[in-house]
Design an enzyme around this catalytic site. Structure first.
Site, PDB file in Angstrom:
ATOM      1  N   CYS A  83       0.833  -1.207   0.000  1.00 34.51           N
ATOM      2  CA  CYS A  83       0.000   0.000   0.000  1.00 34.51           C
ATOM      3  C   CYS A  83       0.873   1.266   0.000  1.00 34.51           C
ATOM      4  CB  CYS A  83      -0.986  -0.062   1.155  1.00 34.51           C
ATOM      5  SG  CYS A  83      -2.402   1.003   0.899  1.00 34.51           S
ATOM      6  N   HIS A 175      -3.240  -5.242   1.724  1.00 38.23           N
ATOM      7  CA  HIS A 175      -2.587  -5.470   3.017  1.00 38.23           C
ATOM      8  C   HIS A 175      -2.604  -6.941   3.438  1.00 38.23           C
ATOM      9  CE1 HIS A 175      -2.247  -1.240   4.490  1.00 38.23           C
ATOM     10  NE2 HIS A 175      -3.203  -1.049   3.601  1.00 38.23           N
ATOM     11  N   GLU A 177      -0.818  -8.321   5.513  1.00 37.66           N
ATOM     12  CA  GLU A 177      -0.506  -8.442   6.945  1.00 37.66           C
ATOM     13  C   GLU A 177      -1.760  -8.321   7.811  1.00 37.66           C
ATOM     14  OE1 GLU A 177      -0.210  -5.829   5.164  1.00 37.66           O
ATOM     15  OE2 GLU A 177      -0.578  -4.011   6.329  1.00 37.66           O
TER      16      GLU A 177
HETATM   17  N1  GLN Z   1      -3.543   6.485   1.120  1.00 35.21           N
HETATM   18  C1  GLN Z   1      -2.257   6.185   1.659  1.00 35.21           C
HETATM   19  C2  GLN Z   1      -1.147   6.939   0.928  1.00 35.21           C
HETATM   20  O1  GLN Z   1      -1.397   7.613   0.000  1.00 35.21           O
HETATM   21  C3  GLN Z   1      -1.985   4.689   1.632  1.00 35.21           C
HETATM   22  C4  GLN Z   1      -2.971   3.968   2.502  1.00 35.21           C
HETATM   23  C5  GLN Z   1      -2.457   2.710   3.104  1.00 35.21           C
HETATM   24  O2  GLN Z   1      -1.243   2.449   3.167  1.00 35.21           O
HETATM   25  N2  GLN Z   1      -3.363   1.921   3.614  1.00 35.21           N
HETATM   26  O3  GLN Z   1      -0.014   6.854   1.271  1.00 35.21           O
END
Ligand code: GLN
Length: 195
Positions: A83, A175, A177
């Site tokens: 992410c 994710h 994890e």
């Molecule tokens: N929206 C976040 C970003 O732009 C990422 C979100 C997340 O890691 N769950 O960094």
């Protein structure tokens, strides 16, 4: 190298690092929180977790982590971004914020709009085999395009790329994890960065 003999770092500047550490420990891997450049020295791999990529960028600049992290990637050590971690590894995100810029891909932040800020789906990931992987997306990015050296590992039904690998660099928009399914962590420790 067997998982039990490995030491994997999880970047712990901010975000969901504890969950990664627990899953790695379940696999028998020694997992450590990383906040300083000197802590990168003896790692066999690194996970950059979810969180807020703009915050990662700011803190990594403040703590002098940008070049040491790039060097770790360039040395061929397995590095996995989930992410926000995926955003931080990307070359291009269409806006100015500090990035490691080691993944030849164009990534779009917060790509799924407000109503569906967060969603969960069962995703086919061929390198993991059956059954599908339960993928949790939280204000997730997507991969708009990848360079020739990047292998796509998973797509949504509409073709959107949500997992990819470029040699030793692994990225997932979601994710793993936050699930009990350790197949992605196992894939990372067993396959990423291996010739
Ligand atoms: N929206 C976040 C970003 O732009 C990422 C979100 C997340 O890691 N769950 O960094």
């Amino acid at each position: 190298m067997k998982p039990e003999t490995m030491k994997i770092g999880v970047l712990a500047l901010q975000g969901a690092f504890i969950e990664h550490i627990k899953l790695l420990q379940d696999l028998g891997v020694a997992a450590v929180e990383i906040r300083k450049p000197t802590e990168l020295a003896d790692l066999d791999g690194l996970i950059i977790p979810g969180g807020e990529s703009t915050t990662f960028g700011k803190l990594a600049v403040t703590f002098g982590m940008i070049e040491p992290l790039r060097a770790l990637c360039a040395a061929g050590k397995p590095v996995w971004g989930t992410c926000a971690g995926m955003i931080f590894l990307a070359k291009e995100i269409g806006r100015a914020q500090p990035l490691l810029g080691v993944l030849d891909a164009k990534v779009k932040r917060n790509a799924f709009g407000r109503q569906v800020d967060s969603f969960e789906i069962d995703l086919m990931v061929p390198v993991l085999g059956a059954p599908p992987f339960h993928a949790i997306f939280i204000r997730a990015p997507l991969i708009e395009s990848v360079g020739a050296d990047v292998q796509v590992l998973a797509r949504l039904d509409d073709g959107t790329i949500v997992a990819a690998q470029q040699a030793n660099i692994l990225v997932t928009a979601f994710h793993p994890e936050l699930t009990r399914d350790s197949r992605f962590h196992r894939y990372f420790v067993e396959h990423v960065g291996k010739k």
